[in-house]
Structures are given as C-alpha cells and as structure tokens.
Design an enzyme around this catalytic site. Sequence first.
Site, PDB file in Angstrom:
ATOM      1  N   GLY A  69       3.722  31.563 -25.889  1.00  0.00           N
ATOM      2  CA  GLY A  69       3.455  30.145 -25.660  1.00  0.00           C
ATOM      3  C   GLY A  69       4.730  29.351 -25.774  1.00  0.00           C
ATOM      4  O   GLY A  69       5.626  29.701 -26.530  1.00  0.00           O
ATOM      5  N   VAL A 125       6.074  30.076 -29.231  1.00  0.00           N
ATOM      6  CA  VAL A 125       5.237  30.988 -30.009  1.00  0.00           C
ATOM      7  C   VAL A 125       5.449  32.413 -29.508  1.00  0.00           C
ATOM      8  O   VAL A 125       5.445  32.667 -28.304  1.00  0.00           O
ATOM      9  CB  VAL A 125       3.744  30.589 -29.926  1.00  0.00           C
ATOM     10  CG1 VAL A 125       2.886  31.529 -30.766  1.00  0.00           C
ATOM     11  CG2 VAL A 125       3.554  29.147 -30.394  1.00  0.00           C
ATOM     12  N   ASP A 170      -4.825  16.355 -30.445  1.00  0.00           N
ATOM     13  CA  ASP A 170      -4.387  17.061 -29.236  1.00  0.00           C
ATOM     14  C   ASP A 170      -5.389  18.153 -28.858  1.00  0.00           C
ATOM     15  O   ASP A 170      -5.005  19.292 -28.589  1.00  0.00           O
ATOM     16  CB  ASP A 170      -2.983  17.646 -29.477  1.00  0.00           C
ATOM     17  CG  ASP A 170      -2.250  17.955 -28.169  1.00  0.00           C
ATOM     18  OD1 ASP A 170      -2.700  17.472 -27.098  1.00  0.00           O
ATOM     19  OD2 ASP A 170      -1.250  18.687 -28.213  1.00  0.00           O
ATOM     20  N   PHE A 202       7.208  21.215 -28.573  1.00  0.00           N
ATOM     21  CA  PHE A 202       7.749  21.205 -29.929  1.00  0.00           C
ATOM     22  C   PHE A 202       7.861  22.579 -30.567  1.00  0.00           C
ATOM     23  O   PHE A 202       8.195  22.699 -31.732  1.00  0.00           O
ATOM     24  CB  PHE A 202       6.902  20.283 -30.816  1.00  0.00           C
ATOM     25  CG  PHE A 202       6.823  18.882 -30.280  1.00  0.00           C
ATOM     26  CD1 PHE A 202       7.942  18.058 -30.314  1.00  0.00           C
ATOM     27  CD2 PHE A 202       5.660  18.401 -29.707  1.00  0.00           C
ATOM     28  CE1 PHE A 202       7.890  16.774 -29.807  1.00  0.00           C
ATOM     29  CE2 PHE A 202       5.603  17.110 -29.195  1.00  0.00           C
ATOM     30  CZ  PHE A 202       6.725  16.296 -29.247  1.00  0.00           C
TER      31      PHE A 202
HETATM   32  P1  ADP Z   1       2.678  23.713 -29.431  1.00  0.00           P
HETATM   33  O1  ADP Z   1       2.727  22.736 -30.543  1.00  0.00           O
HETATM   34  O2  ADP Z   1       4.013  24.043 -28.893  1.00  0.00           O
HETATM   35  O3  ADP Z   1       1.687  23.347 -28.369  1.00  0.00           O
HETATM   36  P2  ADP Z   1       0.723  25.694 -30.304  1.00  0.00           P
HETATM   37  O4  ADP Z   1       0.466  25.883 -31.750  1.00  0.00           O
HETATM   38  O5  ADP Z   1      -0.306  24.963 -29.522  1.00  0.00           O
HETATM   39  O6  ADP Z   1       2.182  25.070 -30.108  1.00  0.00           O
HETATM   40  O7  ADP Z   1       0.934  27.115 -29.629  1.00  0.00           O
HETATM   41  C1  ADP Z   1       1.286  27.223 -28.265  1.00  0.00           C
HETATM   42  C2  ADP Z   1       0.544  28.379 -27.631  1.00  0.00           C
HETATM   43  O8  ADP Z   1       0.853  29.589 -28.329  1.00  0.00           O
HETATM   44  C3  ADP Z   1      -0.965  28.267 -27.695  1.00  0.00           C
HETATM   45  O9  ADP Z   1      -1.459  27.535 -26.594  1.00  0.00           O
HETATM   46  C4  ADP Z   1      -1.388  29.705 -27.635  1.00  0.00           C
HETATM   47  O10 ADP Z   1      -1.387  30.191 -26.310  1.00  0.00           O
HETATM   48  C5  ADP Z   1      -0.282  30.419 -28.393  1.00  0.00           C
HETATM   49  N1  ADP Z   1      -0.686  30.596 -29.793  1.00  0.00           N
HETATM   50  C6  ADP Z   1      -0.514  29.728 -30.806  1.00  0.00           C
HETATM   51  N2  ADP Z   1      -1.015  30.225 -31.957  1.00  0.00           N
HETATM   52  C7  ADP Z   1      -1.534  31.432 -31.663  1.00  0.00           C
HETATM   53  C8  ADP Z   1      -2.209  32.449 -32.409  1.00  0.00           C
HETATM   54  N3  ADP Z   1      -2.442  32.321 -33.733  1.00  0.00           N
HETATM   55  N4  ADP Z   1      -2.614  33.566 -31.765  1.00  0.00           N
HETATM   56  C9  ADP Z   1      -2.368  33.711 -30.449  1.00  0.00           C
HETATM   57  N5  ADP Z   1      -1.744  32.806 -29.696  1.00  0.00           N
HETATM   58  C10 ADP Z   1      -1.325  31.676 -30.274  1.00  0.00           C
HETATM   59 MG    MG Z   2      -0.385  23.275 -28.361  1.00  0.00          MG
END
Ligand code: ADP
Ligand code: MG
Length: 546
Positions: A65, A72, A177, A69
């Site tokens: 991901g 991932v 969000d 910000f």
């Molecule tokens: P951001 O603040 O950059 O949007 P997120 O926490 O939403 O960050 O994470 C971005 C993406 O990473 C998510 O949309 C998802 O696809 C992936 N992701 C985040 N956390 C997990 C998790 N625990 N397991 C699998 N994928 C995850």
């Molecule tokens: Mg996100």
Amino acid sequence: MSIMHEGAQSLPTSSMQSLDDCKQQKEQKEPNKRKIPRDVELDIEYLYESVPQLSSVFRITDKIGEGTFSSVYLGEAQMRDGRREKFALKHLIPTSHPVRIAAELQCLTVAGGKENVMGVTYCFRKEHHVVIVMPYVEHQAFVDIVGTMSLEEVRHYVYHLLKALKHIHKFGIIHRDIKPTNFLYNRREKKYALVDFGLAQGTPDTRIELLKVVKSKSQKGGGSTDQSAQALRKEPLVPLPPNGRSCAPHLSTKAPVKRLSPLSRTKHTKELMGLSKTSRVFGERNLNSANSTKNPTDKPEGLAVKPTRTDDASRRLVHAKRRPFPVKALATEQKAKTAAVNPSLTCNCYMTDRICNICLSRKQQVAPRAGTPGFRAPEVLTKCPNQGTAIDVWSAGVILLSLLSGRYPFFKANDDLVALTQIMTIRGSRETIQAAKKFGKAVVCSCELPRLDLRILCETLRGARPHEDDSPPAASRASRRPADAQPERRGGSGNAETSAELHELGWHGVPDDMYDLLDRLLDVNPATRISAEVALQHPAFQDISD
Ligand code: ADP
Ligand code: MG
Ligand code: ZN
C-alpha cells in the site's frame, strides 16, 4: 476504470504456501510469479536502511500500500514456536507530527484488535522513522469485487463495517477517512479490519487521550492556550531535505516520539513479545536503541532472529541507492496550509468583481476537513466546525451506495464544492440546503435538484430495473447528474452482467429495508443521521448475528 489513489494493490497469491521457501526456490516453482519491481525493491532497501532493527526481525517481501502519509509493506517474521507469520509494516512519512503518530498508535492499541478494528503488534522507531507493525490481513481490492458481490455479501460487509464504527465511536474516535481502502475485507475467510487512524480525531469526551491533543490543536486553529498543545507546537516538525530524505542529525537524538507518554502493550502484542513484561509499544529500550541490533537479547521476545538476513544486509549496504521517501503527494499538506484567498474570487456583498474588505478581514473558518472528497459528509464539505461520529456513518452510507449500485467510486470529485453538488443531485438540493442551515451553513444552488429515489437510482445503475423501458423518468433522472458525477462502472473481472446472474446474486429482490437503511445513513442532516449502533439494529440486518 479508476481506483482511489491510495488503493490496495493486489496481494501475493502465495500466502498459503510454505513460507520457508527462499526466494529463488519460489521463482523456480512459479516461473510466472510476479517479480518484485525494481522501485519496490529500492523502497524496501530504503526501509531497512531507515529502520535497521527491522532487518533482524522481518523479511520484507513486498509493498502492499502507498498513501499520502505512509507506505505499507508485507513482512514475514519467524515466531518463537517456529511458525513464520505475516505482518503489515506501516512506514509513516517522516514528516508526520509526533502527536499524530502517537494518536494513531493509541487508537490501535486502545480500541483495536477486536470488533473488526485493526490492532497493533509492535512499533519500531529509529530517529524520525516510525514503523507500525500490525497483523497482516490479506484482502481483495474493493474495485475488483464490488461488481461480483451478492446482496447477502453486501449485507454482511456493511454490517461488519458498522460494527467497527460502533466500536470506535464508543471510544470517542472519529475515524474521518472511512472508505473501502481503509476497511480490509478478506472474502474467503470473511474477515474484516478497519485500518488507518492517521486522520482520526476525538469527540469531546474521547477515551483516547492523545486525540484530545490532536483535536485541540486543529479546532483551535493554533490559538489554544492549552498547555500540552502549546508544548507540542514547539515540537519541531522534522524537516525533509530537498531530495526527500530526511537525515537531520541534530534532531535525531531528541526524536519526536520520545516525549510522549509511552503506550502500554496490548494483548495483540503477545505473540511477538511473548514473555516480555516490560516492553512497550514504543519499545525503544528493546528495539530502538542504537545498539539493539548488536545484542541478540534485545530483540522482541517471541520472535526468532531471521537467519538469512545478515547476508542480505551486507549486500544492501553495497547496492542500496538513496531513495526519497516513497509517497505520492508530499506537497499537499503544505499546500493546504498555505492556501490563501484567491484574488480572482468574489463575494456577493456589493456585487463587485472582487472580495469586499469585510469578507477579506473575516477569519478563515477552521474546521477539520480531512478525508477523501467523495466520502465526505455535507457537514465536512461545508466546513461545519462541530463534526462528530456521524461523519463516519455518512461515509459508510457512500460505501453502501457503491455496493447497491455496483459503481465505484460513486462520487468522484476533486474539490468539496463539486462533491457537494454531487450529493445534492442524489439527495436533493432543497434537503441539503435545509440541513446545512441547521448546522449553520448557507448553501446556494443555482437550480433545484430533486431528491432521487434510491431504489430506482441503484437498480438503474446496476441494470436491474425490472422493466427499464417502463420507467423513462427514473432513467433520465439518474442520468441527469453532472457528467463528472457519473460513477465508474464496476471494475475488475467477473462482472455479473446478465439478468440471470443478477438474479442469482439477489439483485432483483433487494428488500425495501436495504434502501431505508441507505436513506438513514445518507441523511444530509448529521443531527438526525442514524448512528452506527442503531444501524446495527436496523431490520436490514435482522437475521445477522456476527
Ligand atoms: P495510509 O494512511 O497511507 O492510507 P493505511 O493504513 O490506510 O495507510 O494503509 C494503506 C494500505 O495498506 C491499505 O489500504 C491496505 O491495502 C494496506 N494495509 C494497511 N494495513 C494493513 C494490514 N494490517 N494488513 C494488510 N494490508 C494492510
Ligand atoms: Mg488509508
Ligand atoms: Zn463581501
């Protein structure tokens, strides 16, 4: 077909296979398997370099991901009992405010790990780099499945989303969000996880202490006399050098996070930390000291040392190229902060071609306005200063609208006024104007847009109207929406196109309850909008019990 900018990428399909295979073996067995692109490889190297402790615990295999910000990554760790387990490693953008980071972590530790809300396993920090380690939830991209979900599946999906919302709202967390990329869904295992508290704020009585600080900062617009807020404002934001890599050594030892109260460990940490009684989520003592990787006993207990990493690490030191932090829109935040009055705008006071002095001298209204335009509630779009948990419920309504109509994204707008117009085309301009008046905002619309019947709208868009030729008014009303409000047709493969398929998936017999629920979630007036808790009791979910 377009997806949201930070969308979930498709994930490795090999999750079920033995994780002990080394990379080469995997490639031999699966010659067609996607090779990690070079830029992802470089991003991974950069992450190892930024937070070297990671390399003794995780084998980072992919990027899953990338948002504004954070980035991932997918990492595997050897557990004490010999199992290899997968984790999501969220590397926060180094310019994130320390309080923001701590608040995100506190949401995960205090409210997470149950009720479809993501928990946290560990947190690593080196200087201004923070990595949040979470259980990995394999998931499908919403855009790929929205067209193939049955009514039954949709009911369960929305039920579980509302369950997560009820839970966080009980803690006084406003997520801000809510959208499909922040609600992970594993179709096969029927698992759900609400993620991303990076924009969360607290209600006045929030149980998340740090959200009180975040809130006072944003709502008081920097003019607060609150002591903690004062102290935090003095906290330096870590500057990012022109190449995007932050190396400011003078800041590194007083790393931002240090001053914050340490967060306590939660039950979600147990597998990683096992016997460690004193570790904290900000486990600096164990994990983040400069010497930690030199001393094998300083590793989080429960985790075994990854045996092959040393070789890779030395290779990395030779080959790693310097890379900027991999984010898409570093500039947006700054841009938003410096936004000034546009001189080409006018006000209506004296019918001149400029803004009058009275309007110019007005203080800009400070209201939280985070999130993604297409999912923002009317009170967010109009900058209503008193926003509550109802804004998350609205976003859940937009998701249900996508699911019932088979269109994603449903609202697609780059700015708030366009987004508000799109809402008015569906919910009616008069209704929206009335609601806005109730929360203290004047909305003017140049023409009257009648409220649409949600069933007719969704069935028309899905192609499931029983006798489409019998209902020209509905069809024309649905298509009377502004061109840019026209939602994308469902994407991905395996669309249910034929009438038989639609029937099989239940789309010819959507009960009124479902549209009533949608109507309640998409109430333009936040004061009367249904709460997540009450929505779970709605007849639409009658026979669902977790
Ligand atoms: P951001 O603040 O950059 O949007 P997120 O926490 O939403 O960050 O994470 C971005 C993406 O990473 C998510 O949309 C998802 O696809 C992936 N992701 C985040 N956390 C997990 C998790 N625990 N397991 C699998 N994928 C995850
Ligand atoms: Mg996100
Ligand atoms: Zn004026």
